[in-house]
Design an enzyme around this catalytic site. Structure first.
Site, PDB file in Angstrom:
ATOM      1  N   HIS A  16     -14.389  -0.256   2.375  1.00 60.06           N
ATOM      2  CA  HIS A  16     -13.497   0.278   1.335  1.00 60.06           C
ATOM      3  C   HIS A  16     -12.267  -0.620   1.255  1.00 60.06           C
ATOM      4  CE1 HIS A  16     -11.534   4.130  -0.564  1.00 60.06           C
ATOM      5  NE2 HIS A  16     -11.057   3.009  -1.102  1.00 60.06           N
ATOM      6  N   HIS A  18     -10.260  -2.857  -1.907  1.00 54.64           N
ATOM      7  CA  HIS A  18     -10.183  -3.314  -3.303  1.00 54.64           C
ATOM      8  C   HIS A  18      -9.614  -4.724  -3.248  1.00 54.64           C
ATOM      9  CE1 HIS A  18     -10.633   0.867  -4.896  1.00 54.64           C
ATOM     10  NE2 HIS A  18     -10.141   1.152  -3.700  1.00 54.64           N
ATOM     11  N   HIS A 195     -14.981   7.189  -5.376  1.00 52.18           N
ATOM     12  CA  HIS A 195     -13.803   7.779  -4.756  1.00 52.18           C
ATOM     13  C   HIS A 195     -13.818   9.269  -5.115  1.00 52.18           C
ATOM     14  CE1 HIS A 195     -12.412   3.697  -4.358  1.00 52.18           C
ATOM     15  NE2 HIS A 195     -11.210   4.032  -3.963  1.00 52.18           N
ATOM     16  N   GLU A 198      -9.737  12.312  -2.577  1.00 55.73           N
ATOM     17  CA  GLU A 198      -8.518  11.656  -2.058  1.00 55.73           C
ATOM     18  C   GLU A 198      -7.351  12.573  -2.460  1.00 55.73           C
ATOM     19  OE1 GLU A 198      -7.630   7.938  -4.033  1.00 55.73           O
ATOM     20  OE2 GLU A 198      -6.230   7.278  -2.464  1.00 55.73           O
ATOM     21  N   ASP A 277      -6.131  -0.877   0.227  1.00 53.38           N
ATOM     22  CA  ASP A 277      -5.334  -1.887  -0.485  1.00 53.38           C
ATOM     23  C   ASP A 277      -4.321  -2.462   0.510  1.00 53.38           C
ATOM     24  OD1 ASP A 277      -6.194  -1.317  -3.443  1.00 53.38           O
ATOM     25  OD2 ASP A 277      -5.765   0.645  -2.568  1.00 53.38           O
TER      26      ASP A 277
HETATM   27  N1  HPA Z   1      -7.798   5.383  -5.108  1.00 56.91           N
HETATM   28  C1  HPA Z   1      -8.157   5.251  -6.372  1.00 56.91           C
HETATM   29  N2  HPA Z   1      -8.161   4.093  -6.997  1.00 56.91           N
HETATM   30  C2  HPA Z   1      -7.794   3.009  -6.339  1.00 56.91           C
HETATM   31  C3  HPA Z   1      -7.397   3.074  -5.026  1.00 56.91           C
HETATM   32  C4  HPA Z   1      -7.405   4.331  -4.368  1.00 56.91           C
HETATM   33  O1  HPA Z   1      -7.075   4.515  -3.184  1.00 56.91           O
HETATM   34  N3  HPA Z   1      -7.094   1.805  -4.656  1.00 56.91           N
HETATM   35  C5  HPA Z   1      -7.307   1.001  -5.719  1.00 56.91           C
HETATM   36  N4  HPA Z   1      -7.729   1.729  -6.747  1.00 56.91           N
HETATM   37 ZN    ZN Z   2      -9.872   2.940  -2.739  1.00 60.31          ZN
END
Ligand code: HPA
Ligand code: ZN
Length: 339
Positions: A16, A18, A195, A198, A277
């Site tokens: 995971h 990006h 995703h 979250e 990230d």
């Molecule tokens: N969540 C959703 N979108 C995203 C994330 C994340 O943590 N990081 C980069 N795009």
């Molecule tokens: Zn993510």
């Protein structure tokens, strides 16, 4: 061996990440200069100071601004090569990397520039012994038809990707909207992830599993609110790609000691630790392991399980997974013989 030595020594997969979220301020400024793109910030330090977020949307707003500096094939190469270098230093042997095609095509950047740059960086990483799979994500804040059109546009590049994902603003953008493009991706033989949970409710995780038929859930924190859902995730062995420092920086947890990772492991979930990230959240994968281990008092055994889960939860062929796990078991033996 100390906890940090163990973490450094263990081979790991990162599932995971990006790629655009690995754009460090230094490279961001370099690319802005190269592309004559004017930034609102005067210095790397000033930019870094702006990286304070209280929720996902506040992060996304700055993340989409940052990626405007990515314009040419060379920029995408530099971005990915810098991340692979960091990952190699953390003893990451396999990466399943996300990127956001729509965030670039919407600015007029051709898909070919993105794929060519990434593929060159992947070839260089492969030469250093690291395998890499690419997973483009659809932006869920855009209409589902945009995702379908993006998938059609990616047809010439299907050989270069292993799966598709779903990211960006979660609340109010449920997985159920994206059934069509996920059906198309599965029909093309691709893996699917999304995703979910979250910030969004457990219901979104149910939808990702039942309607998008995903192979893996990204984050999944809020699954812990629903015991039936936990049972489903355990029974089906659906891995969760957990991102501790991201969760802390985006207010998904207010303290890492409250992070659900330990409960996930205790419930029998195939939980993995990842950086999400890293340029924005203050740490690459080893830092995520270390912060989680310290806050949650994880044992050496828990840490070894997390490293094994990173391969079991990956899309690698069984033989490669077995070979990485055998390497981890070697380190486990050293641990036992020392204790
Ligand atoms: N969540 C959703 N979108 C995203 C994330 C994340 O943590 N990081 C980069 N795009
Ligand atoms: Zn993510």
């Amino acid at each position: 061996m100390s906890t940090s030595e163990l973490i450094e020594k263990l081979p790991k997969a990162e599932l995971h990440i990006h790629l655009e979220g690995s754009l460090e301020p230094e490279l961001l400024f370099e690319l802005a200069t190269r592309n004559k793109f004017s930034l609102e910030y005067d210095s790397v330090e000033q930019l870094r100071k702006a990286y304070v977020f209280s929720n996902l949307q506040e992060f996304l707003d700055i993340y989409y601004i940052g990626m405007n500096v990515l314009q040419t094939e060379e920029d995408f190469f530099d971005l990915a090569a810098a991340y692979f270098q960091k990952a190699l230093q953390d003893n990451v042997r396999h990466v399943e990397a996300f990127f956001d095609p729509q965030a670039h095509t919407s600015r007029g950047i051709p898909l070919r520039a993105i794929f060519s740059g990434f593929k060159k960086a992947i070839a260089a990483a492969n030469d250093k012994g690291m395998s890499v799979y690419l997973i483009p994500c659809f932006l869920r804040h855009l209409p589902a038809i945009d995702a379908v059109q993006t998938f059609v546009a990616m047809e010439p590049f299907l050989e270069d990707i292993h799966g598709v994902g779903l990211d960006s603003s979660e609340q109010g953008c449920p997985p159920s909207l994206f059934v069509e493009v996920y059906d198309q991706a599965r029909a093309a033989g691709l893996k699917t992830v999304a995703h979910a949970g979250e910030e969004g409710p457990p219901e979104y995780i149910w939808q990702a599993i039942d309607q998008l038929k995903v192979d893996r859930i990204d984050h999944g924190n809020r699954a812990m609110e629903d015991s039936l859902l936990v049972n489903r995730i355990v029974e089906r062995k659906i891995p969760l790609t957990v991102c501790p420092l991201s969760n802390l920086q985006l207010g998904v947890v207010s303290d890492l000691r409250d992070h659900p990772l330990r409960k996930m492991l205790d419930s029998g979930i195939v939980a993995t630790v990842n950086s999400d990230d890293p340029a924005y959240f203050g740490g690459y994968v080893n830092e995520n392991y270390l912060h989680a281990a310290t806050a949650l008092n994880l044992s050496d055994k828990d840490i070894v399980v997390l490293a094994k889960n990173s391969f079991t939860g990956s899309f690698l062929p069984d033989a490669s997974t077995a070979s990485h796990i055998a390497d981890i078991e070697q380190i486990e033996k050293e641990l036992v013989s020392r204790s």
